[in-house]
Design a protein around this motif. Structure first.
Motif, PDB file in Angstrom:
ATOM      1  N   GLY A 249       0.822  -1.211   0.000  1.00  0.00           N
ATOM      2  CA  GLY A 249       0.000   0.000   0.000  1.00  0.00           C
ATOM      3  C   GLY A 249       0.852   1.255   0.000  1.00  0.00           C
ATOM      4  N   GLY A 250       2.165   1.082  -0.061  1.00  0.00           N
ATOM      5  CA  GLY A 250       3.068   2.233  -0.160  1.00  0.00           C
ATOM      6  C   GLY A 250       3.020   2.812  -1.568  1.00  0.00           C
ATOM      7  N   ILE A 251       3.209   4.091  -1.670  1.00  0.00           N
ATOM      8  CA  ILE A 251       3.251   4.757  -2.985  1.00  0.00           C
ATOM      9  C   ILE A 251       4.408   5.746  -3.028  1.00  0.00           C
ATOM     10  CG2 ILE A 251       0.802   4.548  -3.580  1.00  0.00           C
ATOM     11  CD1 ILE A 251       0.501   7.465  -2.517  1.00  0.00           C
TER      12      ILE A 251
ATOM     13  N   GLU B 112      10.276  12.391  -4.418  1.00  0.00           N
ATOM     14  CA  GLU B 112       9.436  11.867  -3.335  1.00  0.00           C
ATOM     15  C   GLU B 112       8.085  11.443  -3.899  1.00  0.00           C
ATOM     16  OE1 GLU B 112      10.874  13.679   0.769  1.00  0.00           O
ATOM     17  OE2 GLU B 112       9.365  14.947  -0.164  1.00  0.00           O
ATOM     18  N   GLY B 113       8.112  10.818  -5.062  1.00  0.00           N
ATOM     19  CA  GLY B 113       6.819  10.563  -5.680  1.00  0.00           C
ATOM     20  C   GLY B 113       6.821   9.486  -6.732  1.00  0.00           C
ATOM     21  N   PHE B 114       5.886   9.636  -7.649  1.00  0.00           N
ATOM     22  CA  PHE B 114       5.606   8.605  -8.632  1.00  0.00           C
ATOM     23  C   PHE B 114       6.617   8.635  -9.774  1.00  0.00           C
ATOM     24  CE2 PHE B 114       1.720   9.340  -6.322  1.00  0.00           C
ATOM     25  CZ  PHE B 114       1.294   8.050  -6.063  1.00  0.00           C
TER      26      PHE B 114
ATOM     27  N   TYR C 222      10.878   4.375  -2.214  1.00  0.00           N
ATOM     28  CA  TYR C 222      10.814   5.505  -1.290  1.00  0.00           C
ATOM     29  C   TYR C 222       9.664   5.273  -0.308  1.00  0.00           C
ATOM     30  CZ  TYR C 222      11.680  10.291   0.191  1.00  0.00           C
ATOM     31  OH  TYR C 222      12.010  11.414   0.910  1.00  0.00           O
ATOM     32  N   CYS C 223       8.432   5.197  -0.839  1.00  0.00           N
ATOM     33  CA  CYS C 223       7.267   4.859  -0.001  1.00  0.00           C
ATOM     34  C   CYS C 223       7.254   5.623   1.313  1.00  0.00           C
ATOM     35  CB  CYS C 223       7.258   3.359   0.308  1.00  0.00           C
ATOM     36  SG  CYS C 223       6.838   2.338  -1.088  1.00  0.00           S
ATOM     37  N   GLU C 224       7.200   6.915   1.198  1.00  0.00           N
ATOM     38  CA  GLU C 224       7.221   7.750   2.405  1.00  0.00           C
ATOM     39  C   GLU C 224       6.059   7.387   3.334  1.00  0.00           C
ATOM     40  OE1 GLU C 224       7.504  11.951   1.524  1.00  0.00           O
ATOM     41  OE2 GLU C 224       6.872  12.477   3.561  1.00  0.00           O
ATOM     42  N   THR C 225       6.342   7.352   4.612  1.00  0.00           N
ATOM     43  CA  THR C 225       5.302   7.067   5.598  1.00  0.00           C
ATOM     44  C   THR C 225       4.110   8.008   5.411  1.00  0.00           C
ATOM     45  OG1 THR C 225       6.956   6.273   7.173  1.00  0.00           O
ATOM     46  CG2 THR C 225       4.823   6.947   8.082  1.00  0.00           C
ATOM     47  N   CYS C 226       4.383   9.290   5.216  1.00  0.00           N
ATOM     48  CA  CYS C 226       3.309  10.265   5.050  1.00  0.00           C
ATOM     49  C   CYS C 226       2.430   9.959   3.833  1.00  0.00           C
ATOM     50  CB  CYS C 226       3.878  11.676   4.887  1.00  0.00           C
ATOM     51  SG  CYS C 226       4.549  12.350   6.410  1.00  0.00           S
ATOM     52  N   ALA C 227       3.022   9.368   2.788  1.00  0.00           N
ATOM     53  CA  ALA C 227       2.229   9.044   1.603  1.00  0.00           C
ATOM     54  C   ALA C 227       1.256   7.905   1.914  1.00  0.00           C
ATOM     55  CB  ALA C 227       3.139   8.676   0.430  1.00  0.00           C
ATOM     56  N   SER C 228       1.660   6.961   2.739  1.00  0.00           N
ATOM     57  CA  SER C 228       0.734   5.900   3.150  1.00  0.00           C
ATOM     58  C   SER C 228      -0.364   6.458   4.043  1.00  0.00           C
ATOM     59  CB  SER C 228       1.493   4.768   3.869  1.00  0.00           C
ATOM     60  OG  SER C 228       2.224   4.005   2.930  1.00  0.00           O
ATOM     61  N   VAL C 229       0.002   7.405   4.905  1.00  0.00           N
ATOM     62  CA  VAL C 229      -1.018   8.086   5.713  1.00  0.00           C
ATOM     63  C   VAL C 229      -2.002   8.792   4.771  1.00  0.00           C
ATOM     64  CG1 VAL C 229      -1.420   9.930   7.399  1.00  0.00           C
ATOM     65  CG2 VAL C 229       0.499   8.342   7.717  1.00  0.00           C
ATOM     66  N   GLY C 230      -1.471   9.432   3.750  1.00  0.00           N
ATOM     67  CA  GLY C 230      -2.322  10.100   2.760  1.00  0.00           C
ATOM     68  C   GLY C 230      -3.227   9.122   2.028  1.00  0.00           C
ATOM     69  N   MET C 231      -2.727   7.912   1.756  1.00  0.00           N
ATOM     70  CA  MET C 231      -3.558   6.886   1.118  1.00  0.00           C
ATOM     71  C   MET C 231      -4.750   6.530   2.007  1.00  0.00           C
ATOM     72  SD  MET C 231      -2.832   5.540  -1.916  1.00  0.00           S
ATOM     73  CE  MET C 231      -2.763   3.746  -2.141  1.00  0.00           C
ATOM     74  N   VAL C 232      -4.531   6.490   3.316  1.00  0.00           N
ATOM     75  CA  VAL C 232      -5.628   6.222   4.245  1.00  0.00           C
ATOM     76  C   VAL C 232      -6.661   7.343   4.147  1.00  0.00           C
ATOM     77  CG1 VAL C 232      -6.237   6.019   6.703  1.00  0.00           C
ATOM     78  CG2 VAL C 232      -4.218   4.812   5.796  1.00  0.00           C
ATOM     79  N   PHE C 233      -6.191   8.586   4.159  1.00  0.00           N
ATOM     80  CA  PHE C 233      -7.116   9.729   4.082  1.00  0.00           C
ATOM     81  C   PHE C 233      -7.973   9.661   2.805  1.00  0.00           C
ATOM     82  CE2 PHE C 233      -3.989  12.788   6.465  1.00  0.00           C
ATOM     83  CZ  PHE C 233      -4.205  12.097   7.636  1.00  0.00           C
ATOM     84  N   TRP C 234      -7.270   9.525   1.690  1.00  0.00           N
ATOM     85  CA  TRP C 234      -7.959   9.615   0.396  1.00  0.00           C
ATOM     86  C   TRP C 234      -8.912   8.428   0.195  1.00  0.00           C
ATOM     87  CZ3 TRP C 234      -5.780   8.138  -4.997  1.00  0.00           C
ATOM     88  CH2 TRP C 234      -6.644   8.606  -5.996  1.00  0.00           C
ATOM     89  N   ASN C 235      -8.462   7.235   0.541  1.00  0.00           N
ATOM     90  CA  ASN C 235      -9.299   6.066   0.279  1.00  0.00           C
ATOM     91  C   ASN C 235     -10.542   6.037   1.158  1.00  0.00           C
ATOM     92  OD1 ASN C 235      -8.316   4.086  -1.863  1.00  0.00           O
ATOM     93  ND2 ASN C 235      -6.413   4.758  -0.882  1.00  0.00           N
TER      94      ASN C 235
ATOM     95  N   PHE D 235      10.528   5.447  10.457  1.00  0.00           N
ATOM     96  CA  PHE D 235      10.991   5.397   9.076  1.00  0.00           C
ATOM     97  C   PHE D 235      10.379   6.578   8.327  1.00  0.00           C
ATOM     98  CE2 PHE D 235      11.489   0.489   8.803  1.00  0.00           C
ATOM     99  CZ  PHE D 235      12.867   0.574   8.901  1.00  0.00           C
ATOM    100  N   TYR D 236      11.205   7.242   7.547  1.00  0.00           N
ATOM    101  CA  TYR D 236      10.683   8.242   6.606  1.00  0.00           C
ATOM    102  C   TYR D 236      10.303   7.496   5.323  1.00  0.00           C
ATOM    103  CZ  TYR D 236      10.514  12.930   4.465  1.00  0.00           C
ATOM    104  OH  TYR D 236      10.113  14.099   3.854  1.00  0.00           O
ATOM    105  N   GLY D 237      11.246   6.713   4.797  1.00  0.00           N
ATOM    106  CA  GLY D 237      10.965   5.850   3.648  1.00  0.00           C
ATOM    107  C   GLY D 237      10.800   4.410   4.103  1.00  0.00           C
ATOM    108  N   ASN D 238      10.005   3.659   3.364  1.00  0.00           N
ATOM    109  CA  ASN D 238       9.703   2.281   3.743  1.00  0.00           C
ATOM    110  C   ASN D 238       9.974   1.334   2.576  1.00  0.00           C
ATOM    111  OD1 ASN D 238       8.124   2.595   6.548  1.00  0.00           O
ATOM    112  ND2 ASN D 238       7.551   4.283   5.208  1.00  0.00           N
ATOM    113  N   PRO D 239      11.250   0.992   2.359  1.00  0.00           N
ATOM    114  CA  PRO D 239      11.601   0.110   1.247  1.00  0.00           C
ATOM    115  C   PRO D 239      11.120  -1.314   1.495  1.00  0.00           C
ATOM    116  CG  PRO D 239      13.496   0.466   2.647  1.00  0.00           C
ATOM    117  CD  PRO D 239      12.418   1.387   3.153  1.00  0.00           C
TER     118      PRO D 239
END
Lengths: 655, 655
Positions: free
Chosen positions: B307-309, B316-318, B330-343, B379-383
């Motif tokens: 679920g990381g993006i 820091e992106g696609f 990269y899969c920044e932790t904040c981007a996964s948090v953002g996936m929770v928000f958006w979904n 973790f900032y990034g989640n490889p």
């Protein structure tokens, strides 16, 4: 060759300190301008630098970045500074490289370009002698307020460029700019008794060159003053603080009290080169004592087999003793160039060949690796292993390395010979013609050699002085039996001994500090044949160097070898070296500009067709000289090759 | 629980749009404050956040960095700004996390600290409502001149913090600060008709929360205005230029015209969350059409199995479709948090469980991985693979991730349930007690579950409305047969079907958009038993995803597994998974806070004692849930495990 471009032998002698006084300095340099390189290996490289490398430097300095525009703007004090505060230095180093190159490869277009740049530089100098486009275009009130901002570092490179250009062309404009700026610095600091610790050493060695070029004692005194500024706490809070320790910039102790290598590698090399220059003139044994200890710390505990130094990227410098990781090795090109500078000076202070052994290692491996065969691609860092991720680049934001390797290669003649009162010293085996000043007359030599691919060299005497004098021929370090403490040792093979024939007959030689000495009254037409037989050496590291446990490296003559994917089906991490491989050395003229390759049969692991099982198999492996890797795209590469199957990583597709 | 801290059910209903109108929004959130988490897996984590994580945030915000000092200085407009221009946002996010945490874990010391910070924040606000310590302490004349400088981003986080703190404590001071700043922004831009493209989206979703919190329509209008600023060229030369393309900040096209995911992952997630919020209220189908296409682009071509993006560090992106490298992910932790928000928002717009499937994936894997078991390492990034180089850290220069994961975990209750006119929706299986508003009365539920380790859940009705209503139980996506286009599919195993019993007897269920629907007139004491059987899935990727060719991943329920060196003799790159391994699932209460491990026999390669030959051998392998790795030091790790011996790398000592 235009007459103005030739330093007379008399001028050259005048430039050296007198032999007669009891001096720490044992040898004196033979300037590159006296050395006509004819060598097959090097001549082509120097021509490539004269064309492709200088073209790249000009393109990036003038067009693709604002380095020249900064000088144009500074002349009118209008416009925005482009780039980084130390970018002026790249312009100066490019001019220095041009100057060396013009000597051997005259080129009116390059000379015109240099003259054009020099006019712009001169126009940007302020009436009080100050010259730095960063402060002139930002806030001149802030000049000389931050020791870290490389104002003196840029001045040092200006001085070096000015001397080189004056030597080659006889033109004084840049030299006048440089001496005016030096006068400004001297009056602002030394004569005003105002402390100033250089944030990036360089000016010390430059001032020493200016001292030798002009024989003006004040430049020697200023160089010495800069060295003596260090280790007194003046840099605290400016060039070091609670986050960046004083070891980073070699400012924890006074230079003479230093005993270990620390910090940023290029800063250290430049500083110790300058300290050696000062010691050679002032006979200050304190510097020599410090540097002997530091040199051992570098060479016995902190140097890669390539002569590269500075293992860590974090400080661009030294880490813990014996911690020399291969894949993440930083080994900045400029640090290897600095190793060449410093080791030459240590050799001149001692007459000991061990320094040239290290110089040669750095030159043929760690430094030369920084320049692509095409001359227009560069490495900033030079790792000893790669998973196909490390690539040469066209340029860098911080662009110190391209012009540094360019000026080194163009001035290669500086490192081949040296001289003392009654001896001509042959340090490197590089085909060339030279006149070497003896006490009264000159000894003319013409050297042909198979080096670095073959250990046979012939030196013909082309001009003989009336007096008897010595020829001192360096026995390369890679021939010798390893000594206790050596980081890298070889097993198997026979210890080499330099063999010398005179006019077709074996001649008795005396060995002294690694040089074979032949004293005689030379005759024009005498022929000296030198054999320094090369064989493949399998090198091991001291066990403390954990990254190389159960690994070997391959060396042949001065060249360290690596295995690169391009020659081995894209892979270089898929085999082990058996305990007694049979090596096949083969000169391949069509490969990588002509290199010796070393082939052998290694052991690999073969997967079954379904990928479900694995067996040991034979793998043919071809190794190439390290300096020549990554000229065919990004590939896997290793210098230190495993000797046992241990832990495996399966499937290199994992990224 | 103090009365002021409880939102009344009436207030909650008033905050939602009326069910009756024909709205794009199908579901409405059940606020975390209505959900008492009792879950064994999550309750401990929330307590860890309430203590260790908040302590770390406070330590770094207040002591180890100047984030709070900046507010103190700004109050008197004296002193030097410390840190980076967006650092105010970390203070606001920390307060938001404190607010959520205080709701479930009252703590007077934390509340006092928050009050203290809020006073300092209030004191730093200018009379005209502006509040940004960077500009207040550098040059206030430059405020609102650079869209990239995150002034509105910080304002957004201020608003979110203010609402959360008002909800929990009833205290208005921060809310008043936030609304004054919002008023300043509204008058400076929207009402002045002055273009402004947010350089880092965030304010849009924050304004929508403020709209729902206050029912003031101007906040909705301002959110909409910010969205409509994009794609008109206003950002050219400011937030994008010839070097950084407009896709980076989603400013190439108007939001409604966008069809593909591009650029910085966190910016994108925050923006689409805000756009979904706007669409839910304005019924603007243009946003929904755009987001449906973008969501498919994310999930079918650009999302990791965790679920990381945001595959690339450079932006820091696609990156390119299907280019999902594992080790450099990269899969920044904040981007996964953002996936929770958006979904969650996409689910509310559609009533489709597929969005919660993705939310669950990101929550249990990509996001939760960002927080150590101890709560004070991040973790900032989640490889998805590591050669023992990737490590959790105590803090970061750019410190968005620690407080982001803290606020997500503390507000977990927000994601468990939702409601519509006549249905209570169970989205996540997390033990909890809740009152869910129905059309007139509330449905009270008490959920106990073995999730995420075991697929058995019991829901007891604790309060029943008089009218019949639906219970909608999500069938987890990991049970389902893969659909065409899915990036990740499984082979073998049986397709799962959710099974439901009512008061001990099987009950007929109707499936609708992934939810099992049971409609009835509920009685207090009714017991619903739900079986969502878990089995080990071997997951393959689409062939386009080259990095995973000849590799499988292991999943069990919502949890993606990895193999870490700590459980496997320090190695995780030394085996292949055979085609039909026998998996052994074992709950280990003493390991990593209690996890299911999955053991199996893999194939490895064994070296002979002398290291000279190699044969295939059996290797016992134990896998752990991905989120729990790197809690025992830096080790090798892989999620995607090779299935065939192919290229080998020998000797992992090479560094």
């Amino acid at each position: 060759m235009r007459i103005v471009r030739t330093l007379s032998l008399g001028l050259l002698l005048a430039g050296s300190s007198a032999y007669s006084q009891e001096s720490l300095q044992k040898l004196y340099p033979v300037n590159f301008s006296q050395v006509a390189i004819t060598d097959p290996f090097w001549k082509g490289r120097m021509q490539t630098v004269a064309t492709a490398t200088l073209d790249a430097c000009i393109l990036y300095t003038e067009n693709k970045t604002g380095r020249i525009r900064n000088f144009e703007k500074a002349a009118t004090r209008s416009g925005k500074h482009e780039g980084i505060y130390y970018d002026d230095s790249d312009v100066y180093k490019a001019i220095e490289a041009m100057a060396y190159s013009l000597k051997n490869n005259p080129n009116p277009a390059i000379e015109k370009k240099a003259d054009e740049w020099i006019s712009k530089i001169a126009a940007a100098q302020l009436p009080d002698g100050y010259l730095n486009t960063f402060y002139e275009l930002t806030d001149l009130n802030k000049r000389w307020t931050d020791m870290e901002k490389h104002e003196d570092y840029c001045a040092g490179h200006l001085i070096e460029a000015a001397i080189a250009y004056h030597n080659t062309t006889g033109k004084r404009q840049l030299l006048d700019v440089a001496t005016r700026f030096t006068e400004h610095i001297d009056s602002t600091f030394r004569r005003a008794n105002r402390p100033w610790v250089s944030g990036h050493q360089e000016i010390e060695l430059a001032l020493m060159r200016l001292y030798h070029h002009t024989s003006e004692r004040k430049y020697l005194e200023l160089a010495q003053w800069f060295l003596e500024q260090r280790g007194k706490g003046h840099g605290k809070g400016v060039i070091w603080d609670q986050w960046k320790d004083p070891d980073y910039c070699q400012d924890r102790l006074p230079v003479k009290d230093q005993r270990e290598i620390t910090g940023h590698a290029v800063r250290a090399m430049y500083m110790y080169a300058g300290a050696a220059d000062v010691a050679a003139v002032t006979n200050d044994a304190g510097y020599v004592k410090a540097m002997n200890s530091i040199w051992e710390d570098v060479v016995y505990r902190n140097m890669y087999i390539t002569g590269g130094i500075g293992a860590q990227g974090t400080n661009e410098g030294f880490g813990l003793d014996y911690d020399l990781p291969n894949e993440s090795a930083y080994c900045e090109t400029c640090a290897s160039v600095g190793m060449v500078f410093w080791n030459q000076r240590m050799n001149m202070l001692s007459g000991d060949s061990k320094y040239i052994d290290v110089l040669e290692k750095s030159l043929y491996n760690g430094a030369l690796d920084g320049l692509s065969l095409s001359g227009d691609r560069f490495f900033y860092g030079n790792p000893l292993a790669s998973q196909a991720t490390h690539k040469r680049r066209e340029w860098f934001g911080t662009a110190c390395c391209p012009s540094n390797i360019a000026r080194l290669v163009s001035s290669l003649g500086n490192y081949v010979y040296s001289h003392s009162a009654n001896a001509a010293w042959v340090n490197l085996y590089i085909g060339s013609n030279v006149r070497i000043p003896m006490a009264k007359e000159a000894l003319g030599l013409s050297m042909q050699t198979g080096y670095p691919w073959k250990g046979t060299t012939t030196i013909s005497i082309t001009e003989a002085p009336k007096q008897s004098c010595e020829l001192r021929l360096r026995q390369p370090g890679w021939m010798k039996e390893p000594a206790p403490g050596d980081l890298y040792t070889y097993k198997g093979g026979t210890e080499g001994k330099i063999q010398v024939q005179l006019n077709g007959k074996p001649v008795d030689i005396r060995m002294e500090k690694g040089y074979a000495v032949i004293a005689r009254k030379w005759k024009k037409g005498d022929v000296v044949e030198i054999a320094t037989p090369m064989e493949v050496r399998m090198i091991s590291s001291r066990p403390e160097l954990k990254q190389n446990n159960d690994r070997v490296a391959i060396q042949y003559g001065p060249m360290v070898y690596c295995v690169e994917g391009a020659d081995n089906g894209k892979h270089a991490w898929n085999f082990i070296v058996p305990s007694a491989p049979s090596f096949n050395v083969n000169y391949e003229p069509g490969l990588l500009g002509g290199v010796n390759t070393i082939s052998f049969t290694a052991k690999g692991a073969a997967a079954s067709a379904d990928g479900q099982s694995l067996t040991t198999t034979q793998v043919p492996v071809k190794a190439i000289p390290y300096f020549a890797w990554n000229n065919r795209g990004a590939d896997e590469m290793q210098v230190w090759l495993p000797t046992a199957f241990k832990q495996l990583k399966v499937n290199t597709t994992q990224q």
